[in-house]
Design an enzyme around this catalytic site. Sequence first.
Site, PDB file in Angstrom:
ATOM      1  N   GLU A 133       2.622  -0.701   4.575  1.00 26.92           N
ATOM      2  CA  GLU A 133       2.294   0.663   4.174  1.00 26.92           C
ATOM      3  C   GLU A 133       3.591   1.402   3.855  1.00 26.92           C
ATOM      4  O   GLU A 133       4.526   1.427   4.662  1.00 26.92           O
ATOM      5  CB  GLU A 133       1.549   1.397   5.292  1.00 26.92           C
ATOM      6  CG  GLU A 133       0.129   0.906   5.529  1.00 26.92           C
ATOM      7  CD  GLU A 133      -0.873   1.513   4.558  1.00 26.92           C
ATOM      8  OE1 GLU A 133      -0.471   2.374   3.737  1.00 26.92           O
ATOM      9  OE2 GLU A 133      -2.049   1.131   4.642  1.00 26.92           O
ATOM     10  N   HIS A 193       0.843  -1.191   0.000  1.00 31.16           N
ATOM     11  CA  HIS A 193       0.000   0.000   0.000  1.00 31.16           C
ATOM     12  C   HIS A 193       0.880   1.244   0.000  1.00 31.16           C
ATOM     13  O   HIS A 193       2.046   1.193   0.367  1.00 31.16           O
ATOM     14  CB  HIS A 193      -0.833   0.092   1.289  1.00 31.16           C
ATOM     15  CG  HIS A 193      -1.584  -1.131   1.679  1.00 31.16           C
ATOM     16  ND1 HIS A 193      -2.959  -1.219   1.566  1.00 31.16           N
ATOM     17  CD2 HIS A 193      -1.178  -2.311   2.221  1.00 31.16           C
ATOM     18  CE1 HIS A 193      -3.356  -2.400   2.022  1.00 31.16           C
ATOM     19  NE2 HIS A 193      -2.293  -3.072   2.419  1.00 31.16           N
ATOM     20  N   THR A 200       0.584   5.149   1.959  1.00 32.42           N
ATOM     21  CA  THR A 200      -0.187   5.714   3.068  1.00 32.42           C
ATOM     22  C   THR A 200      -1.232   6.711   2.590  1.00 32.42           C
ATOM     23  O   THR A 200      -2.300   6.840   3.189  1.00 32.42           O
ATOM     24  CB  THR A 200       0.756   6.396   4.073  1.00 32.42           C
ATOM     25  OG1 THR A 200       1.613   7.301   3.369  1.00 32.42           O
ATOM     26  CG2 THR A 200       1.594   5.355   4.799  1.00 32.42           C
ATOM     27  N   ASP A 242      -3.695   2.327  -4.812  1.00 29.46           N
ATOM     28  CA  ASP A 242      -2.339   2.239  -4.269  1.00 29.46           C
ATOM     29  C   ASP A 242      -1.724   0.843  -4.482  1.00 29.46           C
ATOM     30  O   ASP A 242      -2.461  -0.132  -4.590  1.00 29.46           O
ATOM     31  CB  ASP A 242      -2.329   2.632  -2.790  1.00 29.46           C
ATOM     32  CG  ASP A 242      -3.262   1.799  -1.916  1.00 29.46           C
ATOM     33  OD1 ASP A 242      -4.429   1.606  -2.287  1.00 29.46           O
ATOM     34  OD2 ASP A 242      -2.813   1.335  -0.851  1.00 29.46           O
TER      35      ASP A 242
END
Length: 249
Positions: free
Chosen positions: A89, A24, A26, A146
Amino acid sequence: MQVEQVASPNFNDRKHPVDMLVLHYTGMETGEAALTRMCDPAAEVSAHYMVWEDGRITQLVSEDQRAWHAGVSIWQGDTDLNSRSVGIEIVNGGHDVPLTDGTLPPYPDSQIEALIALCTGILSRHTIPASRIVAHSDIAPARKTDPGEHFPWARLAAAGIGLWPSSGIISLDESSLMPGDSGPAVNDLQNMLGAIGYGLEETGHFDETTRLVISAFQRRYVPDQITGAADPVTQERVALVYGLCTGAV
């Protein structure tokens, strides 16, 4: 590799062994803001790790616990991907916080080098097939973009993390498939995308779900051409990734 420990309360017990890795960004102004959110019980989100721009790594949830990062998602027929995955993340504003000229913020070399080291360690601890190292946008194409088309998937694949196809070895029909099209060619495309892992039924109709999945596929494998239409280059890439996933080529 040094890893800072900052405990998030947002986790629970796994229901399945780890066999996926989900990446991912953020999507927030700062890493500090993202860390605060993932440690807030009211937010009900977390990840196992966060990788900062300068290469620092923070662990929020133990790998043997179920972090809350994937949301409603599906891959290769599996759901509850939080129970099956390690979530990372990567601090980057992405589409939510673009640069002043409208472009997406880059991923610094130090950050990607740290991410590669982190992923390599995770893969040494868990049996995770390359086809199950995915973007958040792969598993939730209707909701997520993302880690974005600016993420260096080819660089990770060169380090043994995930898939990246070669090109120019499959000869396909030169015609494009567009939203609204129907027929056997659309069905074949949907079949290949479903076999790769995307949550897509074979209907033979190029509907909105198909367009979203194509866009997600392009975001990862054809990052300079995110149109939602299956042009010849996209069709070739789909066939190549399908071959990598199934051994068909």
